[in-house]
Enzyme design. Structure first.
Site, mmCIF file in Angstrom:
data_model
loop_
_atom_site.group_PDB
_atom_site.id
_atom_site.type_symbol
_atom_site.label_atom_id
_atom_site.label_comp_id
_atom_site.label_asym_id
_atom_site.label_seq_id
_atom_site.Cartn_x
_atom_site.Cartn_y
_atom_site.Cartn_z
ATOM 1 N N LYS A 103 0.825 -1.221 0.000
ATOM 2 C CA LYS A 103 0.000 0.000 0.000
ATOM 3 C C LYS A 103 0.858 1.271 0.000
ATOM 4 O O LYS A 103 0.620 2.192 -0.786
ATOM 5 C CB LYS A 103 -0.930 0.005 1.218
ATOM 6 C CG LYS A 103 -1.708 1.307 1.415
ATOM 7 C CD LYS A 103 -2.647 1.596 0.259
ATOM 8 C CE LYS A 103 -3.085 3.045 0.241
ATOM 9 N NZ LYS A 103 -4.075 3.346 -0.779
ATOM 10 N N CYS A 149 -3.409 11.203 1.706
ATOM 11 C CA CYS A 149 -2.568 10.022 1.466
ATOM 12 C C CYS A 149 -1.227 10.281 0.781
ATOM 13 O O CYS A 149 -0.180 9.978 1.347
ATOM 14 C CB CYS A 149 -3.369 9.001 0.676
ATOM 15 S SG CYS A 149 -4.833 8.464 1.584
HETATM 16 N N1 LIG Z 1 -9.057 9.416 2.018
HETATM 17 C C1 LIG Z 1 -8.703 8.529 1.118
HETATM 18 O O1 LIG Z 1 -8.995 8.683 -0.067
HETATM 19 C C2 LIG Z 1 -7.926 7.281 1.502
HETATM 20 C C3 LIG Z 1 -7.657 6.335 0.501
HETATM 21 C C4 LIG Z 1 -6.962 5.182 0.843
HETATM 22 C C5 LIG Z 1 -6.522 4.999 2.140
HETATM 23 N N2 LIG Z 1 -6.782 5.950 3.092
HETATM 24 C C6 LIG Z 1 -6.297 5.693 4.429
HETATM 25 O O2 LIG Z 1 -7.404 5.353 5.245
HETATM 26 C C7 LIG Z 1 -7.256 5.885 6.564
HETATM 27 C C8 LIG Z 1 -8.418 6.804 6.892
HETATM 28 O O3 LIG Z 1 -8.411 7.911 6.009
HETATM 29 P P1 LIG Z 1 -9.666 8.858 5.858
HETATM 30 O O4 LIG Z 1 -9.378 9.724 4.680
HETATM 31 O O5 LIG Z 1 -10.921 8.055 5.872
HETATM 32 O O6 LIG Z 1 -9.550 9.698 7.185
HETATM 33 P P2 LIG Z 1 -10.678 10.668 7.778
HETATM 34 O O7 LIG Z 1 -9.954 11.706 8.541
HETATM 35 O O8 LIG Z 1 -11.623 11.089 6.686
HETATM 36 O O9 LIG Z 1 -11.481 9.736 8.753
HETATM 37 C C9 LIG Z 1 -10.942 9.233 9.930
HETATM 38 C C10 LIG Z 1 -12.036 9.194 10.971
HETATM 39 O O10 LIG Z 1 -11.507 8.512 12.099
HETATM 40 C C11 LIG Z 1 -11.978 9.158 13.259
HETATM 41 N N3 LIG Z 1 -11.107 8.801 14.378
HETATM 42 C C12 LIG Z 1 -9.838 9.203 14.634
HETATM 43 N N4 LIG Z 1 -9.369 8.609 15.752
HETATM 44 C C13 LIG Z 1 -10.363 7.814 16.203
HETATM 45 C C14 LIG Z 1 -10.496 6.949 17.306
HETATM 46 N N5 LIG Z 1 -9.510 6.772 18.172
HETATM 47 N N6 LIG Z 1 -11.666 6.294 17.483
HETATM 48 C C15 LIG Z 1 -12.697 6.457 16.619
HETATM 49 N N7 LIG Z 1 -12.634 7.281 15.558
HETATM 50 C C16 LIG Z 1 -11.484 7.944 15.337
HETATM 51 C C17 LIG Z 1 -11.954 10.627 12.906
HETATM 52 O O11 LIG Z 1 -12.792 11.375 13.756
HETATM 53 C C18 LIG Z 1 -12.458 10.588 11.456
HETATM 54 O O12 LIG Z 1 -13.858 10.694 11.374
HETATM 55 C C19 LIG Z 1 -5.887 6.567 6.571
HETATM 56 O O13 LIG Z 1 -4.934 5.665 7.006
HETATM 57 C C20 LIG Z 1 -5.664 6.886 5.101
HETATM 58 O O14 LIG Z 1 -4.281 6.995 4.810
HETATM 59 C C21 LIG Z 1 -7.490 7.067 2.801
#
Ligand SMILES: NC(=O)c1ccc[n+]([C@@H]2O[C@H](COP(=O)([O-])OP(=O)(O)OC[C@H]3O[C@@H](n4cnc5c(N)ncnc54)[C@H](O)[C@@H]3O)[C@@H](O)[C@H]2O)c1
Length: 442
Positions: free
Chosen positions: A220, A274
């Site tokens: 990844k 990301c």
């Molecule tokens: N955004 C993308 O397009 C994308 C694509 C592939 C991978 N990712 C990966 O996926 C993961 C999440 O990314 P995202 O964009 O969805 O992030 P995001 O910030 O949109 O969502 C994360 C959520 O997690 C919550 N959170 C944080 N700590 C927490 C805890 N201890 N308990 C419960 N909830 C908690 C936050 O409040 C938030 O709502 C990351 O590792 C990112 O690198 C994201």
């Protein structure tokens, strides 16, 4: 069809999704639409309340997702909460929290640790924890395992299982990617791999590739580092082309006529949650290494918004103006077209650098505020009377703007194009002063 292949039981899997953001929301809605019982857990009360009302808390165009979420809530298949107690009766728990880097570009594990500790305190024996968040290699068998074992008193392998299925979504295509893309599943053992596959085979039409936990982590972070390096290469060619008075997009078209070449598109910078951090997760995972290529690529991509500012200063000078006596419109604030995600947006350094302008307007249809500046929602209002328009994002609202419209609306007809939105020759014919990333100066 929803039954686990876990040999201990033939009961339907009950799922929880921790972290309801760009990754956790589509996963929750999709699991629910496939018949799974889903509890979503997030720290943000507003977000939880919105989901429980069946409302999508993400901005931007997400085809199909809003309807899928509201149906799931209406049918009682998805509910959200802030309490980890909801994990007690779950058999599969997905972790989708954000995994940023700190100021030294090292992994910031605080949210992940908090989430995994919450799971550890409430999970039952036999649970499979699947981390979808992107991780620095070594995290699953390191922090994740240590924290789960410490908080639960259970043993990995004997009492609970681990899988890592990193997400491949992208804002604007969340549902499309999650339902069509291949997935890589890193699993502790064969039994866990088939248990995870039984679920993911209901989510995506893509192929499922199984491997070990650490390989999945490397895959990844490497796939995003690869893209970042490719974009940096295109940006470097763009900078060279500008200096030599050539058009980098024509160069790219011709390079790609050669077999085995796939030059990417240059632009005003790389943003989002990301791409700016996953390359660092790959190379800063704690093991000794001396990365050279990946940090250099990051530096090239991070420099692009400042190059845009240089182009702006140069274009203003060509019209006998300076930043301080000009009204500047920054067009686009999110990191990606037609998305409401502002994270690491290249527009931020551009806005910060131009705050000394006589007037600074920011237009974005999906965001209300960025870098302390409130946005305008009407593109034509943002352009009216401006001396310089800087296009940072290719929102669809800009696709209908013609050189003639820009000329008519603006006080001084200067455009800096960070996303190849306009044709150089057409801009010249309309009497515009036009600069752009990878563009020939006219
Ligand atoms: N955004 C993308 O397009 C994308 C694509 C592939 C991978 N990712 C990966 O996926 C993961 C999440 O990314 P995202 O964009 O969805 O992030 P995001 O910030 O949109 O969502 C994360 C959520 O997690 C919550 N959170 C944080 N700590 C927490 C805890 N201890 N308990 C419960 N909830 C908690 C936050 O409040 C938030 O709502 C990351 O590792 C990112 O690198 C994201």
């Amino acid at each position: 069809m929803l039954f686990t292949s876990n040999r201990h039981s033939m009961a339907p899997e009950k799922t929880a999704v921790i972290g309801l953001g760009y990754v956790g929301i589509p996963l929750s809605a999709l699991l629910a639409s496939r018949g799974y019982d889903v509890v979503g857990i997030d720290l943000l009360e507003d977000r939880v309340a919105q989901i429980n009302r069946g409302k999508l808390p993400l901005k931007g165009d997400e085809p199909g997702l809003g309807d899928m979420l509201s149906r799931a809530v209406k049918r009682g298949k998805l509910r959200a909460t802030t309490s980890y107690d909801a994990c007690r009766d779950r058999t599969v728990i997905f972790v989708c929290v954000d995994t940023p880097i700190d100021a030294d570009k090292r992994p910031d594990y605080s949210r992940l640790e908090e989430a995994v500790a919450g799971i550890g305190r409430s999970m039952q024996r036999g649970t499979m924890v699947v981390v979808e968040s992107t991780l620095a290699p070594g995290t699953m068998l390191g922090i994740v395992t240590r924290t789960l074992e410490r908080e639960s008193g259970l043993k990995l392998g004997k009492d609970f299982k681990l899988a890592h299925c990193p997400e491949r979504v992208m804002p604007g295509r969340l549902l499309y990617n999650i339902t069509t893309y291949d997935r890589v599943i890193g699993a502790l053992d064969k039994q866990t791999a088939s248990r995870a596959k039984a679920i993911y085979s209901k989510l995506t039409k893509g192929k499922l590739h199984t491997t070990d936990l650490t390989t999945a982590e490397i895959v990844k972070t490497a796939e995003n580092a690869y893209r970042d390096v490719q974009i940096a290469f295109a940006n470097e060619v763009a900078l060279v082309s500008e200096k030599l008075g050539a058009d980098a997009f024509e160069v790219r078209r011709l390079v790609n006529t050669c077999p085995f070449r796939d030059m990417h598109i240059p632009g005003a910078g790389v943003g989002g949650h990301c791409l700016p951090k996953d390359p660092w997760l790959l190379v800063q995972s704690g093991k000794a290494s001396s990365p050279r290529l990946i940090p250099t690529a990051r530096a090239v991509n991070d420099s692009m918004p400042f190059h845009v500012v240089d182009l702006a200063v140069d274009a203003l000078r060509a019209a006998g103006r300076s930043v301080e006596d000009s009204v500047i419109a920054v067009m686009g604030a999110s990191f990606l077209q037609d998305s409401g995600d502002p994270r690491n947006s290249p527009s931020i350094p551009v806005i910060e650098s131009l705050k000394c302008a006589e007037g600074l307007r920011v237009h974005d249809p999906y965001l209300d505020k960025i870098a302390g500046v409130s946005t305008l929602k009407d593109a034509k209002k943002a352009l009216a009377g401006a001396d310089l328009a800087i296009f940072m994002v290719s929102h669809k609202a800009y696709k209908t703007l013609t050189p003639a419209t820009l000329k008519k609306l603006m006080r001084t007809p200067i455009v800096v194009d960070g996303r190849n939105l306009f044709d150089t020759e057409k801009m010249r014919r309309a009497g515009m002063i036009y600069r752009g990333v990878g563009k020939k100066v006219i």
